[in-house]
Design a protein around this motif. Structure first.
Motif, PDB file in Angstrom:
ATOM      1  N   LEU A  53       1.342  -0.989   0.074  1.00 25.08           N
ATOM      2  CA  LEU A  53       0.289  -0.077  -0.231  1.00 25.08           C
ATOM      3  C   LEU A  53       0.590   1.251   0.101  1.00 25.08           C
ATOM      4  CD1 LEU A  53      -2.881   0.961   0.100  1.00 25.08           C
ATOM      5  CD2 LEU A  53      -2.402   1.482   2.400  1.00 25.08           C
ATOM      6  N   GLN A  54       0.543   1.721  -1.040  1.00 25.86           N
ATOM      7  CA  GLN A  54       1.972   2.949  -1.285  1.00 25.86           C
ATOM      8  C   GLN A  54       1.007   4.342  -0.829  1.00 25.86           C
ATOM      9  OE1 GLN A  54       4.780   3.711  -2.567  1.00 25.86           O
ATOM     10  NE2 GLN A  54       4.718   5.998  -2.028  1.00 25.86           N
ATOM     11  N   MET A  55       1.535   4.993   0.367  1.00 24.28           N
ATOM     12  CA  MET A  55       0.847   6.109   0.893  1.00 24.28           C
ATOM     13  C   MET A  55       1.260   7.631   0.792  1.00 24.28           C
ATOM     14  SD  MET A  55      -0.875   4.144   4.433  1.00 24.28           S
ATOM     15  CE  MET A  55       0.678   4.694   5.168  1.00 24.28           C
ATOM     16  N   ASN A  56       0.473   8.268  -0.167  1.00 24.54           N
ATOM     17  CA  ASN A  56       1.245   9.274  -0.510  1.00 24.54           C
ATOM     18  C   ASN A  56       0.402  10.502  -0.173  1.00 24.54           C
ATOM     19  OD1 ASN A  56       3.667   8.575  -2.489  1.00 24.54           O
ATOM     20  ND2 ASN A  56       2.094   8.856  -3.829  1.00 24.54           N
ATOM     21  N   SER A  57       0.689  12.060   0.136  1.00 25.69           N
ATOM     22  CA  SER A  57       0.462  12.898   0.388  1.00 25.69           C
ATOM     23  C   SER A  57      -0.945  12.716   1.727  1.00 25.69           C
ATOM     24  CB  SER A  57      -0.808  13.324  -0.789  1.00 25.69           C
ATOM     25  OG  SER A  57      -0.051  14.250  -2.249  1.00 25.69           O
ATOM     26  N   LEU A  58       0.535  12.330   2.334  1.00 22.58           N
ATOM     27  CA  LEU A  58      -0.352  11.622   3.914  1.00 22.58           C
ATOM     28  C   LEU A  58      -1.168  12.653   4.334  1.00 22.58           C
ATOM     29  CD1 LEU A  58       2.133   8.989   4.501  1.00 22.58           C
ATOM     30  CD2 LEU A  58      -0.523   8.446   4.672  1.00 22.58           C
ATOM     31  N   LYS A  59      -2.074  12.719   5.376  1.00 23.92           N
ATOM     32  CA  LYS A  59      -2.673  13.568   6.340  1.00 23.92           C
ATOM     33  C   LYS A  59      -3.219  13.561   7.884  1.00 23.92           C
ATOM     34  CE  LYS A  59      -5.974  14.925   2.138  1.00 23.92           C
ATOM     35  NZ  LYS A  59      -6.877  15.283   1.839  1.00 23.92           N
ATOM     36  N   PRO A  60      -2.946  14.340   8.675  1.00 27.20           N
ATOM     37  CA  PRO A  60      -3.147  13.823  10.414  1.00 27.20           C
ATOM     38  C   PRO A  60      -4.454  13.257  10.405  1.00 27.20           C
ATOM     39  CG  PRO A  60      -2.118  16.371   9.998  1.00 27.20           C
ATOM     40  CD  PRO A  60      -2.867  15.416   8.311  1.00 27.20           C
ATOM     41  N   GLU A  61      -4.980  13.237   9.409  1.00 26.58           N
ATOM     42  CA  GLU A  61      -6.701  12.146   8.855  1.00 26.58           C
ATOM     43  C   GLU A  61      -6.296  10.622   9.087  1.00 26.58           C
ATOM     44  OE1 GLU A  61      -6.215  15.454   7.937  1.00 26.58           O
ATOM     45  OE2 GLU A  61      -8.028  14.894   6.433  1.00 26.58           O
ATOM     46  N   ASP A  62      -5.089  10.260   8.212  1.00 25.58           N
ATOM     47  CA  ASP A  62      -4.626   9.286   8.043  1.00 25.58           C
ATOM     48  C   ASP A  62      -4.082   8.143   9.603  1.00 25.58           C
ATOM     49  OD1 ASP A  62      -3.894  10.345   4.403  1.00 25.58           O
ATOM     50  OD2 ASP A  62      -5.197   9.208   5.091  1.00 25.58           O
ATOM     51  N   THR A  63      -3.189   9.318  10.045  1.00 28.01           N
ATOM     52  CA  THR A  63      -2.890   8.599  11.918  1.00 28.01           C
ATOM     53  C   THR A  63      -4.138   6.855  11.823  1.00 28.01           C
ATOM     54  OG1 THR A  63      -1.572  10.504  12.203  1.00 28.01           O
ATOM     55  CG2 THR A  63      -2.484   8.985  13.904  1.00 28.01           C
TER      56      THR A  63
END
Length: 131
Positions: free
Chosen positions: A84-94
């Motif tokens: 799972l490649q996760m880009n442009s991560l946001k605090p709500e992805d925590t």
């Protein structure tokens, strides 16, 4: 021993990237759809993404609306691993991110999304997005 092991989590700043891995042992992922899920503190577990078997007539990948365009799921059957490649991560992805496999090759992503047929879960890997 049948198990899934996630790795790749960690602390990242907003806008950063991480790649999670889900490695299987004791069984083959080749003919199975595999899902990624996450659970944030104080919230229910939610489906994030799914990838069907490469051999599937209707090969598909799907994503939660909240991660579309930012996350990409892929698989390497030779390594018995899903990514799972996760880009442009946001605090709500925590959240703690889990991968899961079903008990049968007939399970499609639509089934995994509603937790149907899921049998094997990894222990989870923590992703923290914070400055």
């Amino acid at each position: 021993q049948v198990q899934l092991v996630e790795s790749g989590g960690g602390l990242v700043q907003p806008g950063g990237s991480l790649r999670l891995s889900c490695a299987a042992s004791g069984f083959s992922l080749d003919y199975l759809s595999i899902g990624w899920f996450r659970q944030a503190p104080g919230k229910e577990r939610e489906a994030v993404s799914c990838i069907s078997a490469l051999s599937s007539v209707d090969f598909t990948t799907d994503y939660a609306d909240s991660v579309k365009g930012r996350f990409t799921i892929s698989r390497d059957n030779a390594k018995n691993t899903v990514y799972l490649q996760m880009n442009s991560l946001k605090p709500e992805d925590t959240a703690v991110y889990y991968c899961a496999a079903p008990s049968t090759p007939v399970a499609a992503c639509a089934d995994l999304r509603i937790y149907k047929y899921l049998e094997v879960w990894g222990q989870g890997t923590l992703v923290t997005v914070s400055s």
